[in-house]
Design an enzyme around this catalytic site. Structure first.
Site, PDB file in Angstrom:
ATOM      1  N   LYS A  83       0.969  -1.331  -0.179  1.00 39.15           N
ATOM      2  CA  LYS A  83       0.325   0.007   0.465  1.00 39.15           C
ATOM      3  C   LYS A  83       0.853   1.317  -0.212  1.00 39.15           C
ATOM      4  CE  LYS A  83      -5.176  -0.478   2.640  1.00 39.15           C
ATOM      5  NZ  LYS A  83      -4.973   0.242   3.508  1.00 39.15           N
TER       6      LYS A  83
HETATM    7  O1  G3P Z   1      -8.924   0.703   4.889  1.00 37.52           O
HETATM    8  C1  G3P Z   1      -9.200   2.190   4.905  1.00 37.52           C
HETATM    9  C2  G3P Z   1      -9.816   2.099   6.484  1.00 37.52           C
HETATM   10  O2  G3P Z   1      -8.999   1.710   7.244  1.00 37.52           O
HETATM   11  C3  G3P Z   1      -9.943   4.178   6.735  1.00 37.52           C
HETATM   12  O3  G3P Z   1     -11.280   3.199   7.597  1.00 37.52           O
HETATM   13  O4  G3P Z   1     -12.961   4.525   9.038  1.00 37.52           O
HETATM   14  O5  G3P Z   1     -10.473   5.250   9.544  1.00 37.52           O
HETATM   15  O6  G3P Z   1     -11.791   6.103   7.027  1.00 37.52           O
HETATM   16  P1  G3P Z   1     -11.539   4.909   8.117  1.00 37.52           P
END
Ligand code: G3P
Length: 221
Positions: A83
Protein backbone atom coordinates in the site's frame (compact mmCIF):
# COMPACT_ATOMS: atom_id res chain seq x y z
CA UNK A 1 -17.61 -8.43 -5.66
CA UNK A 2 -14.59 -9.38 -3.58
CA UNK A 3 -14.88 -9.00 0.20
CA UNK A 4 -11.73 -7.90 2.03
CA UNK A 5 -11.72 -7.35 5.79
CA UNK A 6 -10.24 -4.09 7.03
CA UNK A 7 -8.30 -4.96 10.17
CA UNK A 8 -4.95 -6.18 11.52
CA UNK A 9 -6.60 -8.08 14.39
CA UNK A 10 -5.55 -11.71 13.97
CA UNK A 11 -8.46 -13.03 16.05
CA UNK A 12 -11.03 -11.20 13.92
CA UNK A 13 -9.34 -12.35 10.71
CA UNK A 14 -9.13 -15.96 11.90
CA UNK A 15 -12.83 -15.96 12.85
CA UNK A 16 -13.98 -14.42 9.57
CA UNK A 17 -11.60 -16.50 7.41
CA UNK A 18 -13.34 -19.59 8.79
CA UNK A 19 -16.53 -18.52 6.97
CA UNK A 20 -14.76 -19.01 3.65
CA UNK A 21 -16.08 -15.61 2.54
CA UNK A 22 -12.87 -13.57 2.83
CA UNK A 23 -11.07 -12.70 -0.42
CA UNK A 24 -8.36 -10.56 1.17
CA UNK A 25 -7.32 -8.20 3.98
CA UNK A 26 -6.37 -4.55 4.15
CA UNK A 27 -4.31 -2.99 6.90
CA UNK A 28 -2.91 0.48 7.44
CA UNK A 29 -0.49 1.96 10.01
CA UNK A 30 -3.36 2.92 12.36
CA UNK A 31 -4.87 -0.59 12.25
CA UNK A 32 -1.45 -2.19 12.81
CA UNK A 33 -0.76 0.13 15.76
CA UNK A 34 -4.18 -0.82 17.16
CA UNK A 35 -3.34 -4.54 16.85
CA UNK A 36 -0.29 -4.05 19.09
CA UNK A 37 1.84 -6.58 17.22
CA UNK A 38 5.13 -6.35 15.34
CA UNK A 39 4.20 -5.13 11.85
CA UNK A 40 6.19 -7.60 9.73
CA UNK A 41 5.19 -10.48 12.01
CA UNK A 42 1.49 -9.56 11.90
CA UNK A 43 1.51 -9.28 8.09
CA UNK A 44 3.19 -12.69 7.81
CA UNK A 45 0.56 -14.27 10.06
CA UNK A 46 -2.30 -12.59 8.15
CA UNK A 47 -0.88 -13.85 4.84
CA UNK A 48 -0.89 -17.38 6.26
CA UNK A 49 -4.54 -17.02 7.34
CA UNK A 50 -5.98 -15.55 4.12
CA UNK A 51 -4.67 -16.61 0.66
CA UNK A 52 -5.97 -13.50 -1.09
CA UNK A 53 -4.25 -10.09 -1.31
CA UNK A 54 -3.10 -8.68 2.06
CA UNK A 55 -2.40 -4.94 1.96
CA UNK A 56 0.61 -3.77 3.97
CA UNK A 57 1.34 -0.02 3.89
CA UNK A 58 4.72 1.64 3.59
CA UNK A 59 5.46 4.44 6.07
CA UNK A 60 8.21 6.25 4.16
CA UNK A 61 7.25 9.36 2.18
CA UNK A 62 10.13 9.55 -0.32
CA UNK A 63 9.85 7.33 -3.41
CA UNK A 64 13.18 5.54 -3.07
CA UNK A 65 12.50 4.66 0.57
CA UNK A 66 8.91 3.65 -0.27
CA UNK A 67 10.27 1.29 -2.92
CA UNK A 68 12.78 -0.20 -0.46
CA UNK A 69 10.06 -0.70 2.18
CA UNK A 70 7.69 -2.07 -0.48
CA UNK A 71 10.26 -4.64 -1.62
CA UNK A 72 10.74 -5.75 2.01
CA UNK A 73 6.97 -6.03 2.55
CA UNK A 74 6.46 -7.89 -0.74
CA UNK A 75 9.13 -10.41 0.31
CA UNK A 76 7.07 -11.45 3.35
CA UNK A 77 4.65 -13.54 1.29
CA UNK A 78 3.43 -13.85 -2.33
CA UNK A 79 0.00 -12.47 -1.43
CA UNK A 80 1.26 -9.17 -0.01
CA UNK A 81 -0.11 -6.09 -1.80
CA UNK A 82 2.04 -3.06 -1.00
CA UNK A 83 0.00 0.00 0.00
CA UNK A 84 1.27 3.44 -0.92
CA UNK A 85 -0.41 6.83 -0.34
CA UNK A 86 -1.70 8.88 -3.27
CA UNK A 87 1.20 11.34 -3.48
CA UNK A 88 3.69 11.96 -6.33
CA UNK A 89 6.24 9.87 -4.46
CA UNK A 90 3.61 7.19 -3.85
CA UNK A 91 2.80 7.12 -7.57
CA UNK A 92 6.49 6.85 -8.49
CA UNK A 93 6.86 3.98 -6.02
CA UNK A 94 3.69 2.38 -7.42
CA UNK A 95 5.09 2.54 -10.95
CA UNK A 96 8.40 0.96 -9.92
CA UNK A 97 6.88 -1.76 -7.73
CA UNK A 98 4.11 -2.68 -10.19
CA UNK A 99 6.61 -2.89 -13.06
CA UNK A 100 8.59 -5.34 -10.88
CA UNK A 101 5.46 -7.49 -10.58
CA UNK A 102 4.41 -6.42 -7.08
CA UNK A 103 0.71 -5.85 -6.40
CA UNK A 104 0.15 -2.24 -5.30
CA UNK A 105 -2.84 -0.75 -3.50
CA UNK A 106 -2.85 3.07 -3.83
CA UNK A 107 -4.63 4.42 -0.79
CA UNK A 108 -6.03 7.68 0.61
CA UNK A 109 -7.80 8.45 -2.67
CA UNK A 110 -10.38 11.28 -2.50
CA UNK A 111 -10.84 12.38 -6.13
CA UNK A 112 -11.34 10.97 -9.61
CA UNK A 113 -8.23 12.79 -10.81
CA UNK A 114 -6.20 10.94 -8.17
CA UNK A 115 -7.77 7.64 -9.25
CA UNK A 116 -6.79 8.29 -12.89
CA UNK A 117 -3.19 8.91 -11.85
CA UNK A 118 -3.13 5.68 -9.80
CA UNK A 119 -4.37 3.70 -12.80
CA UNK A 120 -1.69 5.27 -15.01
CA UNK A 121 0.89 4.33 -12.36
CA UNK A 122 -0.12 0.68 -12.71
CA UNK A 123 -1.99 0.30 -9.42
CA UNK A 124 -3.54 -3.12 -8.82
CA UNK A 125 -6.11 -1.51 -6.51
CA UNK A 126 -7.29 2.06 -5.90
CA UNK A 127 -8.73 2.76 -2.43
CA UNK A 128 -11.20 5.68 -2.36
CA UNK A 129 -12.23 6.45 1.25
CA UNK A 130 -16.01 6.89 1.12
CA UNK A 131 -16.64 7.29 4.87
CA UNK A 132 -14.15 10.09 5.30
CA UNK A 133 -15.76 12.04 2.43
CA UNK A 134 -19.22 11.49 3.96
CA UNK A 135 -17.78 12.71 7.27
CA UNK A 136 -17.18 16.15 5.69
CA UNK A 137 -20.54 16.25 3.86
CA UNK A 138 -19.12 15.22 0.50
CA UNK A 139 -20.72 12.31 -1.39
CA UNK A 140 -18.28 9.41 -1.04
CA UNK A 141 -20.39 7.06 -3.12
CA UNK A 142 -20.52 9.60 -5.96
CA UNK A 143 -16.74 9.33 -6.11
CA UNK A 144 -17.07 5.56 -6.50
CA UNK A 145 -19.62 6.07 -9.30
CA UNK A 146 -17.32 8.51 -11.07
CA UNK A 147 -14.20 6.34 -10.80
CA UNK A 148 -16.06 3.22 -11.98
CA UNK A 149 -17.47 5.16 -14.96
CA UNK A 150 -14.07 6.59 -15.88
CA UNK A 151 -12.27 3.25 -15.60
CA UNK A 152 -14.95 1.55 -17.70
CA UNK A 153 -14.12 3.93 -20.58
CA UNK A 154 -10.66 2.33 -20.89
CA UNK A 155 -11.18 -1.48 -20.58
CA UNK A 156 -8.08 -2.24 -22.66
CA UNK A 157 -5.66 -0.09 -20.69
CA UNK A 158 -6.99 0.29 -17.13
CA UNK A 159 -6.77 -2.92 -15.11
CA UNK A 160 -6.89 -1.21 -11.72
CA UNK A 161 -9.62 -2.56 -9.43
CA UNK A 162 -11.77 -0.16 -7.41
CA UNK A 163 -11.37 -1.17 -3.75
CA UNK A 164 -13.97 0.76 -1.73
CA UNK A 165 -12.53 1.67 1.66
CA UNK A 166 -13.56 3.59 4.77
CA UNK A 167 -16.87 1.71 4.76
CA UNK A 168 -19.01 2.68 7.75
CA UNK A 169 -22.20 0.60 7.35
CA UNK A 170 -23.87 -2.12 5.18
CA UNK A 171 -25.50 0.42 2.83
CA UNK A 172 -22.04 1.57 1.73
CA UNK A 173 -21.36 -2.01 0.67
CA UNK A 174 -24.67 -2.43 -1.17
CA UNK A 175 -24.24 0.89 -2.98
CA UNK A 176 -20.68 -0.02 -3.97
CA UNK A 177 -21.91 -3.36 -5.34
CA UNK A 178 -24.67 -1.64 -7.33
CA UNK A 179 -22.02 0.58 -8.89
CA UNK A 180 -19.91 -2.41 -9.86
CA UNK A 181 -16.92 -1.73 -7.63
CA UNK A 182 -14.56 -4.73 -7.74
CA UNK A 183 -13.72 -4.94 -4.03
CA UNK A 184 -15.03 -3.67 -0.70
CA UNK A 185 -12.80 -3.69 2.34
CA UNK A 186 -15.13 -4.02 5.30
CA UNK A 187 -14.51 -3.45 9.01
CA UNK A 188 -15.25 -6.66 10.97
CA UNK A 189 -18.22 -5.17 12.82
CA UNK A 190 -19.83 -4.03 9.56
CA UNK A 191 -19.15 -7.38 7.89
CA UNK A 192 -20.92 -9.21 10.74
CA UNK A 193 -23.96 -6.91 10.36
CA UNK A 194 -24.47 -7.96 6.72
CA UNK A 195 -26.07 -11.29 7.60
CA UNK A 196 -28.59 -9.92 10.12
CA UNK A 197 -32.30 -9.45 9.38
CA UNK A 198 -35.11 -9.72 11.98
CA UNK A 199 -37.48 -11.44 9.52
CA UNK A 200 -34.87 -14.16 8.92
CA UNK A 201 -34.64 -14.78 12.66
CA UNK A 202 -38.43 -14.71 13.03
CA UNK A 203 -38.98 -17.02 10.08
CA UNK A 204 -36.39 -19.55 11.23
CA UNK A 205 -37.86 -19.64 14.73
CA UNK A 206 -41.28 -20.35 13.26
CA UNK A 207 -39.92 -23.11 10.98
CA UNK A 208 -38.14 -24.78 13.89
CA UNK A 209 -41.15 -24.51 16.19
CA UNK A 210 -43.38 -26.19 13.59
CA UNK A 211 -40.70 -28.81 12.87
CA UNK A 212 -40.41 -29.64 16.58
CA UNK A 213 -44.10 -30.54 16.59
CA UNK A 214 -43.45 -33.31 14.08
CA UNK A 215 -41.13 -35.09 16.49
CA UNK A 216 -38.90 -35.99 13.55
CA UNK A 217 -35.10 -35.80 13.31
CA UNK A 218 -33.39 -35.66 9.89
CA UNK A 219 -30.31 -37.51 11.13
CA UNK A 220 -32.27 -39.83 13.37
CA UNK A 221 -32.92 -43.47 12.54
O1 G3P B 1 -8.68 0.90 4.67
C1 G3P B 1 -8.91 2.25 5.02
C2 G3P B 1 -9.76 2.31 6.22
O2 G3P B 1 -9.16 1.59 7.27
C3 G3P B 1 -10.05 3.72 6.67
O3 G3P B 1 -11.22 3.68 7.39
O4 G3P B 1 -12.88 4.39 9.07
O5 G3P B 1 -10.47 5.14 9.26
O6 G3P B 1 -11.93 6.06 7.44
P1 G3P B 1 -11.64 4.88 8.35
Amino acid sequence: MKFFVDTADLGEIRELAATGLLDGVTTNPSLVAKSGGNFLDVIGKICALVPGPVSAEVTATQADQMIAEGRKLAAIAPNVAVKVPLTWDGLKACRALSQAGTKVNVTLCFSSAQALLAAKAGATFISPFVGRLDDIAQDGMQLIADICAIYRNYPDTIRTEVLVASIRHPIHLVQAAKLGAHVATIPPDVLKKLVAHPLTDKGLAAFLADWAKTGQNILGS
